[in-house]
Enzyme design. Structure first.
Site, mmCIF file in Angstrom:
data_model
loop_
_atom_site.group_PDB
_atom_site.id
_atom_site.type_symbol
_atom_site.label_atom_id
_atom_site.label_comp_id
_atom_site.label_asym_id
_atom_site.label_seq_id
_atom_site.Cartn_x
_atom_site.Cartn_y
_atom_site.Cartn_z
ATOM 1 N N ASN A 19 2.826 52.929 9.326
ATOM 2 C CA ASN A 19 3.003 52.661 10.763
ATOM 3 C C ASN A 19 1.756 52.002 11.348
ATOM 4 O O ASN A 19 1.853 51.101 12.181
ATOM 5 C CB ASN A 19 3.333 53.954 11.509
ATOM 6 C CG ASN A 19 4.805 54.280 11.430
ATOM 7 O OD1 ASN A 19 5.632 53.621 12.053
ATOM 8 N ND2 ASN A 19 5.140 55.277 10.628
ATOM 9 N N ARG A 96 -2.619 66.626 12.054
ATOM 10 C CA ARG A 96 -3.524 67.682 12.485
ATOM 11 C C ARG A 96 -3.281 67.966 13.956
ATOM 12 O O ARG A 96 -3.125 67.037 14.760
ATOM 13 C CB ARG A 96 -4.968 67.260 12.245
ATOM 14 C CG ARG A 96 -5.940 68.333 12.554
ATOM 15 C CD ARG A 96 -7.240 68.236 11.818
ATOM 16 N NE ARG A 96 -8.090 69.334 12.267
ATOM 17 C CZ ARG A 96 -8.065 70.541 11.739
ATOM 18 N NH1 ARG A 96 -7.257 70.802 10.736
ATOM 19 N NH2 ARG A 96 -8.841 71.494 12.204
ATOM 20 N N HIS A 114 7.414 60.068 15.762
ATOM 21 C CA HIS A 114 7.951 61.243 15.065
ATOM 22 C C HIS A 114 9.272 60.852 14.411
ATOM 23 O O HIS A 114 10.113 60.208 15.056
ATOM 24 C CB HIS A 114 8.172 62.379 16.070
ATOM 25 C CG HIS A 114 8.729 63.616 15.449
ATOM 26 N ND1 HIS A 114 7.956 64.505 14.736
ATOM 27 C CD2 HIS A 114 9.998 64.094 15.402
ATOM 28 C CE1 HIS A 114 8.719 65.490 14.288
ATOM 29 N NE2 HIS A 114 9.973 65.264 14.677
ATOM 30 N N ASP A 150 5.358 67.875 19.455
ATOM 31 C CA ASP A 150 6.568 67.029 19.462
ATOM 32 C C ASP A 150 7.430 67.239 20.707
ATOM 33 O O ASP A 150 8.657 67.053 20.655
ATOM 34 C CB ASP A 150 7.412 67.274 18.191
ATOM 35 C CG ASP A 150 6.634 66.974 16.919
ATOM 36 O OD1 ASP A 150 5.779 66.065 16.946
ATOM 37 O OD2 ASP A 150 6.879 67.641 15.900
#
Ligand code: GRF
Length: 218
Positions: A19, A96, A114, A150
């Site tokens: 990414n 992390r 995500h 998230d």
């Protein structure tokens, strides 16, 4: 012609950095509103560091195991970001968890990708979670980072079908293609000022109008 200052971006990685590579490639376009000025990893062996360095981007390896606490690691990272004059942080496979203070310091200025259609399937093993749940659509999400994992306000999502016979690896590969398309688009929106965070809501400028059926949904 007026010189418009580009948004100065740091990308944080822990591993392969595909990414990250897609963001670096997009930012090579002269009209892209962001420039990648730093890549940092919490694992010195992260393969993405060498990729970035080969493209002339300054890199930093901050081994989290060398710091006595989460706050000490976050403090060292903060010092690197400040020294580089960073405006916006992109997490790209950064494995992390930050201290709440670090996240709050970057509120509205830190985004993550995500591999699921949030709020479904938070955490790790998202493709296994999707297969176990039997969903027919799966995908990826770019969101602002908040202290809860998230759970931040959603900027953009891309969906893929779950096909009969899919396993976690085939799903991951199909979604990764969409991640590499979506993350640069989302970064361009944020860096270009077409998207911003107001409180807990993502606000879009009027010219952001995804077509029906587009993979990018808002
Ligand atoms: C991606 O699937 C990303 O969505 C997740 O971790 C993976 C990182 O892959 N957060 P890469 O290092 O970008 O190749």
């Amino acid at each position: 012609m007026a010189v418009v200052r580009k948004t100065r971006v740091a990308i944080l990685i822990s591993g392969r950095g595909s990414n990250m590579a897609s963001l670096i490639a997009a930012a090579e376009a002269s009209d892209f509103p962001a420039e990648i000025v730093l890549v940092a990893a919490n694992r010195p062996e992260a393969p993405g560091l060498a990729f970035a360095a080969a493209r002339g981007i300054p890199t930093r390896a901050l081994d989290h195991k060398a710091y006595p606490s989460r706050e000490a690691f976050d403090g060292a990272l903060q010092a690197e970001l400040a020294a580089a004059g960073i405006d916006l942080v992109c997490l790209a496979g950064f494995m992390r968890i930050f201290s709440a203070g670090f996240v709050e310091a970057w509120a509205g200025r830190m985004i993550n990708i995500h591999p699921s259609l949030l709020p479904l399937f938070k955490g790790t093993h998202t493709h296994e979670q999707a297969l176990a749940a039997g969903v027919r659509l799966h995908g990826c999400t770019v969101h602002y980072v908040v202290p809860e994992l998230d759970a931040g306000p959603i900027i953009a999502q891309a969906a893929v079908p779950v096909r009969p016979g899919d396993d976690a690896d085939t799903l991951a590969a199909r979604i990764l293609v969409q991640e590499h398309r979506l993350y640069p688009q989302a970064l361009a929106l944020v860096a270009g000022g077409q998207v911003r965070l107001e409180g807990e809501r993502v606000v879009f400028s009027d010219d952001v109008v995804p077509a029906d059926g587009a993979l990018l949904s808002l």
